[in-house]
Write a protein that holds these residues in place. Sequence first.
Motif, PDB file in Angstrom:
ATOM      1  N   LEU A   1       9.026  11.864  -5.324  1.00  0.00           N
ATOM      2  CA  LEU A   1      10.130  11.176  -6.017  1.00  0.00           C
ATOM      3  C   LEU A   1       9.657  10.444  -7.264  1.00  0.00           C
ATOM      4  N   TYR A   2       8.340  10.202  -7.381  1.00  0.00           N
ATOM      5  CA  TYR A   2       7.883   9.519  -8.591  1.00  0.00           C
ATOM      6  C   TYR A   2       8.154  10.360  -9.831  1.00  0.00           C
ATOM      7  N   VAL A   3       8.393  11.652  -9.644  1.00  0.00           N
ATOM      8  CA  VAL A   3       8.745  12.523 -10.765  1.00  0.00           C
ATOM      9  C   VAL A   3      10.259  12.505 -10.987  1.00  0.00           C
TER      10      VAL A   3
ATOM     11  N   ASN B   1      12.743  10.624  -9.329  1.00  0.00           N
ATOM     12  CA  ASN B   1      13.502   9.379  -9.184  1.00  0.00           C
ATOM     13  C   ASN B   1      12.537   8.220  -8.901  1.00  0.00           C
ATOM     14  N   PRO B   2      11.807   7.787  -9.946  1.00  0.00           N
ATOM     15  CA  PRO B   2      10.800   6.737  -9.703  1.00  0.00           C
ATOM     16  C   PRO B   2      11.399   5.425  -9.219  1.00  0.00           C
ATOM     17  N   ASN B   3      12.628   5.119  -9.614  1.00  0.00           N
ATOM     18  CA  ASN B   3      13.222   3.866  -9.124  1.00  0.00           C
ATOM     19  C   ASN B   3      13.407   3.906  -7.613  1.00  0.00           C
ATOM     20  N   GLN B   4      13.846   5.050  -7.107  1.00  0.00           N
ATOM     21  CA  GLN B   4      14.003   5.175  -5.650  1.00  0.00           C
ATOM     22  C   GLN B   4      12.643   5.117  -4.961  1.00  0.00           C
ATOM     23  N   CYS B   5      11.657   5.757  -5.580  1.00  0.00           N
ATOM     24  CA  CYS B   5      10.314   5.753  -5.014  1.00  0.00           C
ATOM     25  C   CYS B   5       9.780   4.320  -4.926  1.00  0.00           C
ATOM     26  N   CYS B   6       9.932   3.552  -6.022  1.00  0.00           N
ATOM     27  CA  CYS B   6       9.490   2.149  -6.000  1.00  0.00           C
ATOM     28  C   CYS B   6      10.274   1.349  -4.959  1.00  0.00           C
ATOM     29  N   PHE B   7      11.555   1.638  -4.844  1.00  0.00           N
ATOM     30  CA  PHE B   7      12.360   0.905  -3.868  1.00  0.00           C
ATOM     31  C   PHE B   7      11.873   1.187  -2.444  1.00  0.00           C
ATOM     32  N   ASP B   8      11.649   2.459  -2.155  1.00  0.00           N
ATOM     33  CA  ASP B   8      11.247   2.824  -0.794  1.00  0.00           C
ATOM     34  C   ASP B   8       9.824   2.378  -0.462  1.00  0.00           C
ATOM     35  N   ARG B   9       8.929   2.468  -1.441  1.00  0.00           N
ATOM     36  CA  ARG B   9       7.513   2.294  -1.144  1.00  0.00           C
ATOM     37  C   ARG B   9       6.972   0.933  -1.577  1.00  0.00           C
ATOM     38  N   LYS B  10       7.805   0.165  -2.312  1.00  0.00           N
ATOM     39  CA  LYS B  10       7.374  -1.191  -2.683  1.00  0.00           C
ATOM     40  C   LYS B  10       8.380  -2.252  -2.228  1.00  0.00           C
ATOM     41  N   ILE B  11       9.605  -2.123  -2.716  1.00  0.00           N
ATOM     42  CA  ILE B  11      10.580  -3.200  -2.468  1.00  0.00           C
ATOM     43  C   ILE B  11      10.848  -3.383  -0.974  1.00  0.00           C
TER      44      ILE B  11
ATOM     45  N   GLY C   1      -1.245   0.458 -11.602  1.00  0.00           N
ATOM     46  CA  GLY C   1      -0.335   0.556 -10.472  1.00  0.00           C
ATOM     47  C   GLY C   1      -0.687   1.779  -9.665  1.00  0.00           C
ATOM     48  N   CYS C   2       0.326   2.539  -9.275  1.00  0.00           N
ATOM     49  CA  CYS C   2       0.075   3.793  -8.553  1.00  0.00           C
ATOM     50  C   CYS C   2      -0.450   4.851  -9.530  1.00  0.00           C
ATOM     51  N   TRP C   3      -1.316   5.729  -9.013  1.00  0.00           N
ATOM     52  CA  TRP C   3      -1.938   6.687  -9.939  1.00  0.00           C
ATOM     53  C   TRP C   3      -0.944   7.638 -10.607  1.00  0.00           C
ATOM     54  N   PRO C   4       0.155   8.054  -9.958  1.00  0.00           N
ATOM     55  CA  PRO C   4       1.044   8.980 -10.680  1.00  0.00           C
ATOM     56  C   PRO C   4       1.769   8.317 -11.849  1.00  0.00           C
ATOM     57  N   CYS C   5       1.845   7.005 -11.844  1.00  0.00           N
ATOM     58  CA  CYS C   5       2.658   6.279 -12.820  1.00  0.00           C
ATOM     59  C   CYS C   5       1.805   5.380 -13.714  1.00  0.00           C
ATOM     60  N   THR C   6       0.532   5.654 -13.790  1.00  0.00           N
ATOM     61  CA  THR C   6      -0.361   4.834 -14.604  1.00  0.00           C
ATOM     62  C   THR C   6      -1.234   5.735 -15.464  1.00  0.00           C
TER      63      THR C   6
ATOM     64  N   ASP D   1       0.853  -1.188   0.000  1.00  0.00           N
ATOM     65  CA  ASP D   1       0.000   0.000   0.000  1.00  0.00           C
ATOM     66  C   ASP D   1       0.895   1.246   0.000  1.00  0.00           C
ATOM     67  N   THR D   2       1.294   1.641  -1.194  1.00  0.00           N
ATOM     68  CA  THR D   2       2.285   2.714  -1.361  1.00  0.00           C
ATOM     69  C   THR D   2       1.786   4.082  -0.905  1.00  0.00           C
ATOM     70  N   GLY D   3       0.471   4.213  -0.784  1.00  0.00           N
ATOM     71  CA  GLY D   3      -0.108   5.538  -0.508  1.00  0.00           C
ATOM     72  C   GLY D   3      -0.503   6.251  -1.787  1.00  0.00           C
ATOM     73  N   TYR D   4      -0.126   5.657  -2.922  1.00  0.00           N
ATOM     74  CA  TYR D   4      -0.437   6.265  -4.224  1.00  0.00           C
ATOM     75  C   TYR D   4      -1.393   5.389  -5.036  1.00  0.00           C
ATOM     76  N   GLN D   5      -2.052   4.426  -4.401  1.00  0.00           N
ATOM     77  CA  GLN D   5      -2.934   3.559  -5.171  1.00  0.00           C
ATOM     78  C   GLN D   5      -4.258   4.274  -5.472  1.00  0.00           C
TER      79      GLN D   5
ATOM     80  N   ARG E   1       2.128   2.056 -17.974  1.00  0.00           N
ATOM     81  CA  ARG E   1       2.873   2.073 -16.706  1.00  0.00           C
ATOM     82  C   ARG E   1       4.189   2.823 -16.912  1.00  0.00           C
ATOM     83  N   TRP E   2       4.460   3.814 -16.119  1.00  0.00           N
ATOM     84  CA  TRP E   2       5.674   4.649 -16.178  1.00  0.00           C
ATOM     85  C   TRP E   2       5.904   5.146 -17.612  1.00  0.00           C
ATOM     86  N   SER E   3       4.821   5.495 -18.272  1.00  0.00           N
ATOM     87  CA  SER E   3       4.892   5.853 -19.689  1.00  0.00           C
ATOM     88  C   SER E   3       5.873   6.993 -19.942  1.00  0.00           C
TER      89      SER E   3
HETATM   90 FE1  SF4 Z   1       6.329   5.613  -6.585  1.00  0.00          FE
HETATM   91 FE2  SF4 Z   1       5.255   5.389  -9.049  1.00  0.00          FE
HETATM   92 FE3  SF4 Z   1       6.716   3.385  -7.994  1.00  0.00          FE
HETATM   93 FE4  SF4 Z   1       4.279   3.968  -7.043  1.00  0.00          FE
HETATM   94  S1  SF4 Z   1       4.798   3.174  -9.105  1.00  0.00           S
HETATM   95  S2  SF4 Z   1       6.067   3.509  -5.823  1.00  0.00           S
HETATM   96  S3  SF4 Z   1       4.267   6.217  -7.198  1.00  0.00           S
HETATM   97  S4  SF4 Z   1       7.443   5.455  -8.573  1.00  0.00           S
END
Ligand code: SF4
Length: 259
Positions: free
Chosen positions: A128-130, A132-142, A218-223, A85-89, A237-239
């Motif tokens: 960070l999704y703007v 550095n999305p890789n870091q954002c995914c790492f912190d909030r998913k991985i 996925g998350c709304w900022p990246c979908t 639950d990244t907070g961006y779903q 996704r991450w278009s």
């Molecule tokens: Fe962040 Fe986008 Fe990855 Fe969700 S998909 S964790 S908003 S970079």
Amino acid sequence: MSHATMNSTPTSQNGMTLEPTPELLEELAEASARLETATPEEIIAWGAERFGSGLTMATAFGPEGCLILSILSRVAPETYVFNLDTGYQFQATLDLRDRIAEKYGLEVEMLRPELSVPEYEAAHDGPLYVSNPNQCCFDRKIKVLHRGLAGRTAWMSGIRRDQSADRAQAAIVGWDKKFNLVKISPLANSTKQEVWGRIVKEEVPYNPMHDQGYPSIGCWPCTRAVIDGETDERAGRWSGTGKTECGLHSIDQQEGSGI
Ligand code: SF4
């Protein structure tokens, strides 16, 4: 609601770990080859029997995940299932948790990152999704996935080989070197048509956004919705960023494939 302890084998109890010994890798390769022609039910039943309470599932409530949850409710209802639950779903995604629980009595635990979205964005001077999305995914998913997998010996995913070139080599069963446990993909050899055919026929709850041009959510900022003529179901996704995966499913980090 589920989540009691299941029967378990000596090497699959919650809290134990498995090592990728040659014997285990051979066992996984044999199982993967054998299960190539098995139904998703049979694959999940094998995983539940082999790994007991060491088996878990991470779901993003995609169509494949919802189908697996419907099967789990019949085959292995005590399996621990969690969502990152990244907070961006999307709200429609979050609502699926309740719809699944209502229909199947399966509780999906929502695992969240340490920092809330406002805290996280404040700490990084913006989202960070703007930048550095890789870091954002790492912190909030991985990182959160590591927490969900801790003490488990096998995890299930809903990936299909026909989803993308990256996933075309996914094994039914293999050793996940990245997360250091067994990975089971009961729908790896299912097609998109087969999954949706079952969802419609069996009235499995799914995200209504799939009917609005979002084949992969996925998350709304990246979908975004796919555009007419786009055949890649993950094109939204991450278009435009060159990024295609969040890092959960590193097929090149998998051993023991039967394919
Ligand atoms: Fe962040 Fe986008 Fe990855 Fe969700 S998909 S964790 S908003 S970079």
